[in-house]
Structure formats: C-alpha cells, structure tokens
Design an enzyme around this catalytic site. Structure first.
Site, short mmCIF file in Angstrom:
data_model
loop_
_atom_site.label_atom_id
_atom_site.label_comp_id
_atom_site.label_asym_id
_atom_site.label_seq_id
_atom_site.Cartn_x
_atom_site.Cartn_y
_atom_site.Cartn_z
N GLY A 75 0.58 -1.37 0.15
CA GLY A 75 -0.14 -0.47 0.07
C GLY A 75 0.77 0.99 -0.48
O GLY A 75 0.38 2.42 0.29
N SER A 76 2.09 1.03 -0.94
CA SER A 76 2.86 2.71 0.01
C SER A 76 2.60 2.91 -1.27
O SER A 76 2.90 4.29 -1.38
CB SER A 76 4.60 1.91 -0.33
N ASN A 77 1.80 2.88 -2.46
CA ASN A 77 1.77 3.96 -3.72
C ASN A 77 -0.05 5.14 -3.31
O ASN A 77 -0.23 6.04 -3.37
CB ASN A 77 1.47 3.38 -4.94
N LEU A 92 -3.76 -5.99 -9.27
CA LEU A 92 -3.21 -7.25 -9.92
C LEU A 92 -4.18 -7.83 -11.24
O LEU A 92 -3.92 -8.27 -12.22
CB LEU A 92 -1.96 -8.35 -9.67
N HIS A 124 2.85 1.24 -13.56
CA HIS A 124 3.37 -0.02 -13.44
C HIS A 124 4.79 0.27 -13.22
O HIS A 124 5.46 1.34 -13.46
CB HIS A 124 3.27 -0.67 -14.62
N ASP A 142 -1.44 -3.40 -19.37
CA ASP A 142 -0.36 -2.55 -19.77
C ASP A 142 -0.09 -2.25 -20.58
O ASP A 142 0.86 -1.43 -20.97
CB ASP A 142 0.58 -2.99 -18.93
N GLU A 167 7.93 6.02 -8.24
CA GLU A 167 6.38 6.36 -8.35
C GLU A 167 6.01 6.64 -7.29
O GLU A 167 4.68 7.46 -7.54
CB GLU A 167 6.36 4.49 -7.88
C1 GRF Z 1 4.24 -0.97 -7.30
O1 GRF Z 1 5.04 -1.57 -7.75
C2 GRF Z 1 3.21 -0.47 -7.75
O2 GRF Z 1 3.74 -0.18 -9.64
C3 GRF Z 1 2.42 -2.34 -9.58
O3 GRF Z 1 2.69 -2.53 -8.04
C4 GRF Z 1 2.67 -2.05 -6.72
C5 GRF Z 1 2.15 -1.82 -5.84
O4 GRF Z 1 3.45 -1.34 -4.63
N1 GRF Z 1 1.83 -1.39 -9.41
P1 GRF Z 1 2.56 -0.68 -3.15
O5 GRF Z 1 1.16 -2.15 -2.57
O6 GRF Z 1 2.03 0.39 -3.77
O7 GRF Z 1 3.28 -0.23 -2.15
#
Ligand code: GRF
Length: 181
Positions: free
Chosen positions: A12-14, A80, A99, A140, A169
């Site tokens: 969940g970092s993004n 995913l 991505h 993608d 990201e």
């Molecule tokens: C990220 O690397 C993003 O590019 C991909 O899935 C990953 C998710 O990571 N789509 P996080 O859960 O946001 O840390």
C-alpha cells in the site's frame, strides 16, 4: 474525489503516497479484510471497503461503492487483475495504474512486482523507471500519461532497482492524479 483499488498482498505504499500528498481520497477498496493496505488506509483515516474481485458481482458492486464515494478518478495501486469492462466504461479515461517499468517495455501478463525488476536486471538495460497509464481491458496497454526514469547500475540487484523505482512511483503518481483532477 479519488478512489484507490489495492491488491490483497500489496504494502500500500503508492496508496499511502496518494493520501499523504493531500489528494481527496474518499475510498480505498481491497479484496479481503486482511489486505495490509486496508489497515494502512484506516490508520490514515480513509474509508475502506472489502469487495471480492473474483466475484461475478465485482463490477456492479465496485461501481456502486465508487459512485457512493463520489469518485471521479480511480487509481489502481497494486491491484493485479483485469477490471470488468463495465467499470472502465463508467470512468472513461479516468482509471489509472502505475507500473514499475518504462512501458511498453517490461509490461504485460505476469510482469508485476519483482518479476519486472529481475527482467530489467537480466536484460542489461541501463535505464528503467515507472509509468502511469490509463487502464484498458488488456494488461499494461493503455495510453501512457507520464514516466520517470532512473539508471540501472552495473552492480544493481533487483532489490536495488525496485527501491529506486518505488521512490519515483511515490513522486509520479500523486503528480499525475493531481493534474487529472
Ligand atoms: C508497485 O510497484 C506498482 O508499480 C505496482 O504494484 C506495486 C504496488 O506497491 N502496480 P505498493 O502496494 O503500492 O507498495
């Protein structure tokens, strides 16, 4: 308003980066109650909802939840699976994904997580990065909205590359979503 769709295992970092950037995130949807990203969202004070993305009702349920939350832009962050076409039709040009490579390179089915960075390292390319793109019914393949680049160094492990790309990201995704709003 922004909605975020996370995966079952993602950190969940993004998602955190989008929320911490001050974007108006009204709902985070995940596939199971034990998805780590949902705990992070709750800690950050954002409403969460569990919807089983394997259910045949996932499309209509997701549309209902997003509409109720006033969502204008839907951001995939670690989700995913392919989205039902009904969801894409309900937010045309407003469903985004990030991505961890420079699409169209290192994308497509099976290219997620460390598979991407292993492939980048093995290929010998000297540059990688991340891509924010529109989501379509294929993996993608939607229009590329923005990219950030970084070097791949000769002694890099896949983990080194992943860490460098992840920092990009967290910079790129909020920037693009803010522009779209
Ligand atoms: C990220 O690397 C993003 O590019 C991909 O899935 C990953 C998710 O990571 N789509 P996080 O859960 O946001 O840390």
């Amino acid at each position: 308003m922004v909605g975020i769709l996370v995966g079952g295992k993602g950190r969940g970092s993004n998602m955190r980066a989008l929320i911490s950037a001050g974007l108006p995130v009204s709902i985070v949807v995940g596939p199971s109650a034990d998805a780590p990203a949902l705990d992070v969202a709750a800690e950050l004070g954002v409403a969460t909802k569990v919807l089983d993305s394997r259910s045949p009702d996932f499309g209509p349920q997701l549309i209902e939840v997003l509409h109720a939350a006033g969502v204008q832009v839907l951001c995939l962050a670690g989700f995913l699976r392919l989205l039902p076409s009904s969801v894409l039709a309900a937010w045309p040009g407003r469903v985004l994904n990030i991505h961890p490579a420079l699409l169209p390179a290192f994308g497509g089915r099976g290219m997620y997580g460390m598979h991407v960075h292993e492939a980048v390292r093995a290929s010998g390319v000297t540059e990688t990065g991340c891509t924010v793109h529109l989501v379509t019914e294929e993996y993608d393949e939607g229009a590329i909205l923005a990219q950030l680049r970084c070097p791949v160094l000769p002694d890099d492990t896949a983990e080194d590359i992943a860490a460098r790309v992840l920092a990009l990201e967290h910079e790129l995704y909020p920037h693009v979503v803010r522009g779209l709003l």
